[in-house]
Write a protein that holds these residues in place. Structure first.
Motif, PDB file in Angstrom:
ATOM      1  N   PRO A   1     -35.870 -47.698  30.059  1.00 36.19           N
ATOM      2  CA  PRO A   1     -36.031 -49.135  29.814  1.00 36.19           C
ATOM      3  C   PRO A   1     -34.697 -49.862  29.783  1.00 36.19           C
ATOM      4  CG  PRO A   1     -36.920 -47.824  27.981  1.00 36.19           C
ATOM      5  CD  PRO A   1     -36.350 -46.884  28.974  1.00 36.19           C
ATOM      6  N   SER A   2     -34.744 -51.122  30.134  1.00 28.67           N
ATOM      7  CA  SER A   2     -33.547 -51.947  30.153  1.00 28.67           C
ATOM      8  C   SER A   2     -33.076 -52.248  28.745  1.00 28.67           C
ATOM      9  CB  SER A   2     -33.843 -53.254  30.892  1.00 28.67           C
ATOM     10  OG  SER A   2     -32.715 -54.076  30.897  1.00 28.67           O
ATOM     11  N   ALA A   3     -31.769 -52.162  28.541  1.00 32.16           N
ATOM     12  CA  ALA A   3     -31.187 -52.512  27.242  1.00 32.16           C
ATOM     13  C   ALA A   3     -31.024 -54.027  27.135  1.00 32.16           C
ATOM     14  CB  ALA A   3     -29.838 -51.828  27.069  1.00 32.16           C
ATOM     15  N   ALA A   4     -30.788 -54.684  28.250  1.00 33.99           N
ATOM     16  CA  ALA A   4     -30.659 -56.142  28.294  1.00 33.99           C
ATOM     17  C   ALA A   4     -31.991 -56.706  28.769  1.00 33.99           C
ATOM     18  CB  ALA A   4     -29.532 -56.544  29.230  1.00 33.99           C
ATOM     19  N   ALA A   5     -32.852 -57.033  27.801  1.00 30.30           N
ATOM     20  CA  ALA A   5     -34.196 -57.484  28.136  1.00 30.30           C
ATOM     21  C   ALA A   5     -34.619 -58.618  27.219  1.00 30.30           C
ATOM     22  CB  ALA A   5     -35.185 -56.329  28.024  1.00 30.30           C
ATOM     23  N   ILE A   6     -35.505 -59.447  27.722  1.00 33.28           N
ATOM     24  CA  ILE A   6     -36.121 -60.510  26.938  1.00 33.28           C
ATOM     25  C   ILE A   6     -37.621 -60.266  26.980  1.00 33.28           C
ATOM     26  CG2 ILE A   6     -36.564 -62.982  26.750  1.00 33.28           C
ATOM     27  CD1 ILE A   6     -33.871 -63.454  28.139  1.00 33.28           C
ATOM     28  N   GLY A   7     -38.208 -60.020  25.835  1.00 36.04           N
ATOM     29  CA  GLY A   7     -39.642 -59.760  25.773  1.00 36.04           C
ATOM     30  C   GLY A   7     -40.050 -58.552  26.591  1.00 36.04           C
ATOM     31  N   GLY A   8     -39.175 -57.553  26.659  1.00 30.79           N
ATOM     32  CA  GLY A   8     -39.464 -56.351  27.425  1.00 30.79           C
ATOM     33  C   GLY A   8     -39.207 -56.488  28.918  1.00 30.79           C
TER      34      GLY A   8
ATOM     35  N   THR B   1     -26.922 -52.245  48.852  1.00 33.08           N
ATOM     36  CA  THR B   1     -27.016 -52.168  47.396  1.00 33.08           C
ATOM     37  C   THR B   1     -28.432 -52.478  46.907  1.00 33.08           C
ATOM     38  OG1 THR B   1     -26.267 -54.465  47.100  1.00 33.08           O
ATOM     39  CG2 THR B   1     -24.589 -52.718  47.044  1.00 33.08           C
ATOM     40  N   GLY B   2     -29.127 -53.346  47.604  1.00 32.18           N
ATOM     41  CA  GLY B   2     -30.522 -53.625  47.256  1.00 32.18           C
ATOM     42  C   GLY B   2     -31.402 -52.409  47.452  1.00 32.18           C
ATOM     43  N   TRP B   3     -31.176 -51.701  48.553  1.00 29.96           N
ATOM     44  CA  TRP B   3     -31.923 -50.473  48.830  1.00 29.96           C
ATOM     45  C   TRP B   3     -31.677 -49.429  47.731  1.00 29.96           C
ATOM     46  CZ3 TRP B   3     -35.480 -49.479  52.541  1.00 29.96           C
ATOM     47  CH2 TRP B   3     -35.859 -48.136  52.715  1.00 29.96           C
ATOM     48  N   ILE B   4     -30.416 -49.284  47.339  1.00 33.10           N
ATOM     49  CA  ILE B   4     -30.077 -48.336  46.278  1.00 33.10           C
ATOM     50  C   ILE B   4     -30.709 -48.777  44.957  1.00 33.10           C
ATOM     51  CG2 ILE B   4     -28.176 -47.382  44.902  1.00 33.10           C
ATOM     52  CD1 ILE B   4     -26.454 -47.636  47.492  1.00 33.10           C
ATOM     53  N   GLY B   5     -30.646 -50.075  44.649  1.00 26.70           N
ATOM     54  CA  GLY B   5     -31.228 -50.594  43.416  1.00 26.70           C
ATOM     55  C   GLY B   5     -32.731 -50.375  43.349  1.00 26.70           C
ATOM     56  N   LEU B   6     -33.421 -50.619  44.458  1.00 22.68           N
ATOM     57  CA  LEU B   6     -34.867 -50.372  44.485  1.00 22.68           C
ATOM     58  C   LEU B   6     -35.169 -48.892  44.314  1.00 22.68           C
ATOM     59  CD1 LEU B   6     -36.064 -52.827  47.263  1.00 22.68           C
ATOM     60  CD2 LEU B   6     -36.559 -52.934  44.818  1.00 22.68           C
ATOM     61  N   GLY B   7     -34.349 -48.041  44.896  1.00 16.22           N
ATOM     62  CA  GLY B   7     -34.514 -46.595  44.711  1.00 16.22           C
ATOM     63  C   GLY B   7     -34.343 -46.196  43.261  1.00 16.22           C
ATOM     64  N   MET B   8     -33.401 -46.842  42.574  1.00 16.02           N
ATOM     65  CA  MET B   8     -33.190 -46.543  41.163  1.00 16.02           C
ATOM     66  C   MET B   8     -34.428 -46.911  40.346  1.00 16.02           C
ATOM     67  SD  MET B   8     -29.254 -47.861  40.788  1.00 16.02           S
ATOM     68  CE  MET B   8     -29.345 -47.958  39.019  1.00 16.02           C
ATOM     69  N   VAL B   9     -35.085 -48.003  40.698  1.00 16.80           N
ATOM     70  CA  VAL B   9     -36.281 -48.429  39.971  1.00 16.80           C
ATOM     71  C   VAL B   9     -37.457 -47.519  40.295  1.00 16.80           C
ATOM     72  CG1 VAL B   9     -38.001 -50.266  39.724  1.00 16.80           C
ATOM     73  CG2 VAL B   9     -35.558 -50.837  39.801  1.00 16.80           C
ATOM     74  N   PHE B  10     -37.731 -47.328  41.577  1.00 17.60           N
ATOM     75  CA  PHE B  10     -38.946 -46.620  41.971  1.00 17.60           C
ATOM     76  C   PHE B  10     -38.843 -45.104  41.862  1.00 17.60           C
ATOM     77  CE2 PHE B  10     -39.574 -50.717  44.165  1.00 17.60           C
ATOM     78  CZ  PHE B  10     -40.768 -51.059  43.549  1.00 17.60           C
ATOM     79  N   ARG B  11     -37.660 -44.542  42.038  1.00 18.55           N
ATOM     80  CA  ARG B  11     -37.519 -43.089  41.967  1.00 18.55           C
ATOM     81  C   ARG B  11     -37.050 -42.589  40.616  1.00 18.55           C
ATOM     82  NH1 ARG B  11     -35.066 -42.727  47.773  1.00 18.55           N
ATOM     83  NH2 ARG B  11     -36.982 -42.509  48.970  1.00 18.55           N
ATOM     84  N   HIS B  12     -36.227 -43.394  39.953  1.00 16.57           N
ATOM     85  CA  HIS B  12     -35.614 -42.932  38.708  1.00 16.57           C
ATOM     86  C   HIS B  12     -36.058 -43.729  37.482  1.00 16.57           C
ATOM     87  CE1 HIS B  12     -33.181 -40.455  41.320  1.00 16.57           C
ATOM     88  NE2 HIS B  12     -32.777 -41.533  41.950  1.00 16.57           N
ATOM     89  N   GLY B  13     -36.892 -44.743  37.667  1.00 15.12           N
ATOM     90  CA  GLY B  13     -37.430 -45.504  36.544  1.00 15.12           C
ATOM     91  C   GLY B  13     -36.449 -46.408  35.846  1.00 15.12           C
ATOM     92  N   ALA B  14     -35.357 -46.806  36.503  1.00  8.70           N
ATOM     93  CA  ALA B  14     -34.361 -47.688  35.884  1.00  8.70           C
ATOM     94  C   ALA B  14     -34.981 -49.046  35.579  1.00  8.70           C
ATOM     95  CB  ALA B  14     -33.163 -47.854  36.806  1.00  8.70           C
ATOM     96  N   GLY B  15     -34.868 -49.482  34.333  1.00  7.82           N
ATOM     97  CA  GLY B  15     -35.392 -50.777  33.917  1.00  7.82           C
ATOM     98  C   GLY B  15     -36.901 -50.812  33.749  1.00  7.82           C
ATOM     99  N   VAL B  16     -37.538 -49.637  33.770  1.00  2.77           N
ATOM    100  CA  VAL B  16     -38.998 -49.556  33.663  1.00  2.77           C
ATOM    101  C   VAL B  16     -39.371 -49.118  32.255  1.00  2.77           C
ATOM    102  CG1 VAL B  16     -41.066 -48.403  34.543  1.00  2.77           C
ATOM    103  CG2 VAL B  16     -39.215 -49.007  36.109  1.00  2.77           C
ATOM    104  N   SER B  17     -40.313 -49.831  31.661  1.00  2.00           N
ATOM    105  CA  SER B  17     -40.810 -49.475  30.324  1.00  2.00           C
ATOM    106  C   SER B  17     -42.117 -48.715  30.451  1.00  2.00           C
ATOM    107  CB  SER B  17     -41.056 -50.728  29.485  1.00  2.00           C
ATOM    108  OG  SER B  17     -39.863 -51.419  29.296  1.00  2.00           O
ATOM    109  N   ASP B  18     -42.315 -47.741  29.578  1.00  2.00           N
ATOM    110  CA  ASP B  18     -43.597 -47.045  29.525  1.00  2.00           C
ATOM    111  C   ASP B  18     -44.622 -47.946  28.850  1.00  2.00           C
ATOM    112  OD1 ASP B  18     -42.747 -44.664  30.700  1.00  2.00           O
ATOM    113  OD2 ASP B  18     -41.942 -43.933  28.793  1.00  2.00           O
ATOM    114  N   HIS B  19     -45.825 -48.010  29.431  1.00  2.00           N
ATOM    115  CA  HIS B  19     -46.908 -48.802  28.842  1.00  2.00           C
ATOM    116  C   HIS B  19     -48.056 -47.888  28.492  1.00  2.00           C
ATOM    117  CE1 HIS B  19     -45.060 -52.631  29.764  1.00  2.00           C
ATOM    118  NE2 HIS B  19     -44.775 -52.176  30.954  1.00  2.00           N
ATOM    119  N   ASP B  20     -48.701 -48.171  27.384  1.00  2.84           N
ATOM    120  CA  ASP B  20     -49.855 -47.378  26.964  1.00  2.84           C
ATOM    121  C   ASP B  20     -51.099 -47.815  27.701  1.00  2.84           C
ATOM    122  OD1 ASP B  20     -48.305 -45.957  25.231  1.00  2.84           O
ATOM    123  OD2 ASP B  20     -48.675 -47.334  23.564  1.00  2.84           O
TER     124      ASP B  20
END
Length: 151
Positions: free
Chosen positions: A7-14, A132-151
């Motif tokens: 999850p992102s450390a710099a977040a507003i309302g998750g 850099t956009g391609w790498i950033g999207l890979g970080m989100v979709f492959r490594h879960g960067a900035g992604v919060s777990d939801h129940d």
């Protein structure tokens, strides 16, 4: 699917601030290339003025997005340890440097403010953004960067 989220450390309302801000500099820098091409084809000074404002807006919002990304990278060990994070971050610093120098070039008068150096810097900025956009999207979709777990 990422194995675990970071999850992102710099977040507003998750919601991650970096992800909220990133579309703005991308749009500004891509549109700068578009209006530079329009100026090159028409010679209408209005397009150069548009490029100057787009570069300014892109630099401001890009700086804010970089700050939010840096906070995430520093605060989250998995991001800090990933080489993708550093390639993405350094690449985006290069984007901001190219845009800054492009802004200085565009400050010149008339034709020399865009052709050939302004147009070339705009194209280089967009090319680096694609990587850099391609790498950033890979970080989100492959490594879960900035992604919060939801129940």
């Amino acid at each position: 699917m990422p194995t675990r989220s970071v999850p992102s450390a710099a977040a507003i309302g998750g919601r991650p601030i970096h992800a909220i801000l990133v579309p703005f500099p991308i749009a500004c820098f891509v549109l700068t290339l578009a209006v530079d091409i329009a100026y090159w084809q028409t010679g209408t000074l209005m397009w150069q003025r548009f490029a100057e404002w787009l570069l300014f807006a892109g630099l401001v919002t890009g700086g804010l997005a970089a700050l939010a990304g840096l906070i995430d990278a520093i605060a989250r060990r998995p991001l800090r340890q990933s080489h993708h994070t550093w390639v993405h971050g350094i690449g985006n610093v290069i984007v901001l440097l190219l845009a800054f120098f492009n802004s200085l070039v565009h400050a010149r008068d008339g034709w020399t403010g865009v052709v050939p150096w302004g147009l070339g810097l705009s194209a280089a900025t967009v090319l680096v953004l694609l990587v850099t956009g391609w790498i950033g999207l890979g970080m989100v979709f492959r490594h879960g960067a900035g992604v919060s777990d939801h129940d």
